[in-house]
Write a protein that holds these residues in place. Structure first.
Motif, PDB file in Angstrom:
ATOM      1  N   ASN A 227     -31.144  20.114 -16.725  1.00  0.00           N
ATOM      2  CA  ASN A 227     -31.681  18.792 -16.422  1.00  0.00           C
ATOM      3  C   ASN A 227     -31.060  17.710 -17.304  1.00  0.00           C
ATOM      4  O   ASN A 227     -31.744  16.882 -17.906  1.00  0.00           O
ATOM      5  CB  ASN A 227     -33.211  18.783 -16.530  1.00  0.00           C
ATOM      6  CG  ASN A 227     -33.858  19.490 -15.363  1.00  0.00           C
ATOM      7  OD1 ASN A 227     -33.453  19.319 -14.222  1.00  0.00           O
ATOM      8  ND2 ASN A 227     -34.859  20.314 -15.642  1.00  0.00           N
ATOM      9  N   LEU A 312     -37.304  24.105 -19.260  1.00  0.00           N
ATOM     10  CA  LEU A 312     -36.768  23.213 -18.228  1.00  0.00           C
ATOM     11  C   LEU A 312     -36.314  21.877 -18.792  1.00  0.00           C
ATOM     12  O   LEU A 312     -35.629  21.105 -18.107  1.00  0.00           O
ATOM     13  CB  LEU A 312     -37.814  22.999 -17.130  1.00  0.00           C
ATOM     14  CG  LEU A 312     -38.164  24.250 -16.331  1.00  0.00           C
ATOM     15  CD1 LEU A 312     -39.245  23.939 -15.309  1.00  0.00           C
ATOM     16  CD2 LEU A 312     -36.938  24.837 -15.653  1.00  0.00           C
ATOM     17  N   TRP A 329     -38.897  15.711  -9.620  1.00  0.00           N
ATOM     18  CA  TRP A 329     -38.937  16.782  -8.626  1.00  0.00           C
ATOM     19  C   TRP A 329     -39.760  16.339  -7.427  1.00  0.00           C
ATOM     20  O   TRP A 329     -39.234  15.763  -6.485  1.00  0.00           O
ATOM     21  CB  TRP A 329     -39.490  18.061  -9.244  1.00  0.00           C
ATOM     22  CG  TRP A 329     -39.160  19.315  -8.464  1.00  0.00           C
ATOM     23  CD1 TRP A 329     -38.572  19.390  -7.232  1.00  0.00           C
ATOM     24  CD2 TRP A 329     -39.397  20.657  -8.870  1.00  0.00           C
ATOM     25  NE1 TRP A 329     -38.426  20.707  -6.846  1.00  0.00           N
ATOM     26  CE2 TRP A 329     -38.916  21.504  -7.829  1.00  0.00           C
ATOM     27  CE3 TRP A 329     -39.963  21.238  -9.988  1.00  0.00           C
ATOM     28  CZ2 TRP A 329     -39.001  22.889  -7.900  1.00  0.00           C
ATOM     29  CZ3 TRP A 329     -40.051  22.617 -10.057  1.00  0.00           C
ATOM     30  CH2 TRP A 329     -39.565  23.435  -9.031  1.00  0.00           C
ATOM     31  N   TRP A 340     -44.713  24.038  -6.589  1.00  0.00           N
ATOM     32  CA  TRP A 340     -43.678  24.722  -7.362  1.00  0.00           C
ATOM     33  C   TRP A 340     -42.488  24.930  -6.448  1.00  0.00           C
ATOM     34  O   TRP A 340     -42.565  24.700  -5.235  1.00  0.00           O
ATOM     35  CB  TRP A 340     -44.159  26.031  -7.970  1.00  0.00           C
ATOM     36  CG  TRP A 340     -43.268  26.446  -9.111  1.00  0.00           C
ATOM     37  CD1 TRP A 340     -42.420  27.510  -9.156  1.00  0.00           C
ATOM     38  CD2 TRP A 340     -43.102  25.745 -10.344  1.00  0.00           C
ATOM     39  NE1 TRP A 340     -41.731  27.518 -10.358  1.00  0.00           N
ATOM     40  CE2 TRP A 340     -42.139  26.436 -11.100  1.00  0.00           C
ATOM     41  CE3 TRP A 340     -43.658  24.581 -10.886  1.00  0.00           C
ATOM     42  CZ2 TRP A 340     -41.723  26.025 -12.358  1.00  0.00           C
ATOM     43  CZ3 TRP A 340     -43.253  24.160 -12.140  1.00  0.00           C
ATOM     44  CH2 TRP A 340     -42.301  24.890 -12.857  1.00  0.00           C
ATOM     45  N   THR A 370     -34.288  22.139 -11.071  1.00  0.00           N
ATOM     46  CA  THR A 370     -35.369  21.338 -10.490  1.00  0.00           C
ATOM     47  C   THR A 370     -34.748  20.098  -9.863  1.00  0.00           C
ATOM     48  O   THR A 370     -33.614  19.728 -10.151  1.00  0.00           O
ATOM     49  CB  THR A 370     -36.405  20.906 -11.554  1.00  0.00           C
ATOM     50  OG1 THR A 370     -35.761  20.044 -12.504  1.00  0.00           O
ATOM     51  CG2 THR A 370     -36.996  22.089 -12.270  1.00  0.00           C
TER      52      THR A 370
END
Length: 387
Positions: A227, A312, A329, A340, A370
């Motif tokens: 990310n 994450l 997300w 999820w 994500t």
């Protein structure tokens, strides 16, 4: 490219978003589904099930990686609703061997919210080892904590499923894959499997691996980018993501498909995911089939932690088995929403306020862990239609 299936009046925008993903070259094969009040309002599929051009059919199914976690969480919510499981109880109450190295303090709700302090395997494991659920349970029981339970979250990418599966097994005497099939999937008529019979192999789409695979332990790089954050290989994130030596070709094997891998091994389609989650969104019952009470279904919304997730590397609010919020997300206009998704791009959304479920699956895997733009388009279009 022809889109198959049905799209009710007012939801054409979902089909348009789905088509745009194909037109921009982002897809090979995919499916999307939306339900409202338990009714299917979008059920579409298109493209190819493999690089050889085999058509993606109505009954095509595919490995959805961590979207499987929503099915494991549904099992745990149902078990708690039946008063067989207490989320506030120590894991060791159900699994005595787990009480090693200070893990007496790990509560079931810590497992459900990625705060248990066991995000990866020590030592790292191979795919063959993951297929042995008893050995994996023994390894996790013998591991030391990475942090004090409940104090921070670090995405338990594979371990969450094994921990939940063992807890359920100790309570019911039945493995989660079988329990899920009997208690959740079959009653709802949902074509989703935690352990796939060989008879269904011909229906499985072939995953097309992403260019970057952060879970390969022998990666030659000194750091990973998660990310947009550079992380060292010896960080919590690096150690977690390299603790299971897997690549995206593993789900093509019979061993993977047959195994119980509650965090990553689920095989289904958008329709089956939306069907199961419509039960949750409608308060535990759909089409006269009650799986749990509305209060039991809504327990997934209970926020356990709000922080920067240490795996994450993004801001998250974790509920009970589902995310309530994750930067970049899923964006919902409704407060009582949980979701999820899975490595590669699949996603599942449960919206209690709209009594709606949204799901998307595909076989061309994106690099991002994500925030896949394809599922964001589809969910945004669904919410625009829902008003």
């Amino acid at each position: 490219m022809e889109v198959h299936g049905t799209c009710k009046n007012g939801f054409e925008g979902v089909r348009d978003a789905f088509i745009q993903n194909f037109e921009e070259g982002l897809e090979v094969g995919a499916a999307a589904a939306v339900t409202v009040d338990g009714e299917s309002v979008v059920d579409i599929w298109a493209g190819d099930a493999d690089p050889n051009g085999t058509p993606w059919e109505r009954d095509t199914i595919v490995n959805v990686y961590s979207t499987t976690k929503t099915m494991a969480a549904t099992c745990m919510l149902a078990l708690a609703d039946r008063s067989e499981l207490d989320f506030d109880a120590p894991v060791a109450q159900y699994w005595p061997e787990f009480a090693q190295h200070g893990k007496e303090s790990v509560l079931v709700k810590h497992v459900m919210s990625h705060t248990a302090g066991l995000p990866g395997f020590v030592p790292p494991v191979t795919a063959a080892q993951i297929y042995d659920v008893d050995a994996i349970a023994a390894q996790l029981a013998g591991q030391e904590l990475w942090w004090e339970p409940g104090t921070q979250s670090g995405y338990h990418a594979l371990t969450q499923g094994n921990l939940e599966g063992e807890i359920l097994y100790r309570i019911t005497g039945t493995r989660m894959a079988e329990w899920f099939q009997r208690e959740i999937a079959d009653p709802l008529g949902a074509d989703f499997h935690m352990s796939l019979p060989a008879s269904e192999d011909a229906r499985v789409a072939e995953l097309i691996p992403p260019a970057v695979n952060p879970t390969t332990a022998d990666s030659p790089v000194a750091e990973l980018v998660i990310n947009d954050v550079a992380i060292s290989m010896d960080s919590i994130a690096g150690r977690t993501l390299t603790s299971a030596m897997l690549d995206a070709t593993e789900p093509q094997t019979r061993e993977w498909r047959a195994a119980e891998i509650p965090a990553a091994g689920g095989i289904g389609n958008a329709r089956s995911i939306a069907r199961i989650h419509s039960m949750l969104a409608c308060g535990g019952e759909v089409d006269g089939v009650r799986i749990m009470s509305e209060a039991g279904a809504r327990r997934g919304l209970e926020v356990q932690i709000d922080n920067l997730d240490q795996v994450l590397m993004t801001h998250m609010r974790h509920g009970i088995g589902f995310a309530r919020e994750l930067d970049g997300w899923v964006t919902s206009p409704n407060e009582n929403t949980m979701f999820w998704g899975g490595w590669g791009g699949s996603v599942a959304i449960v919206d209690f306020d709209a009594r709606a479920s949204i799901s998307y699956v595909m076989n061309r895997m994106d690099d991002q862990l994500t925030g896949d733009q394809r599922n964001q388009r589809i969910s945004a279009a669904a919410y625009a239609a829902l008003g």
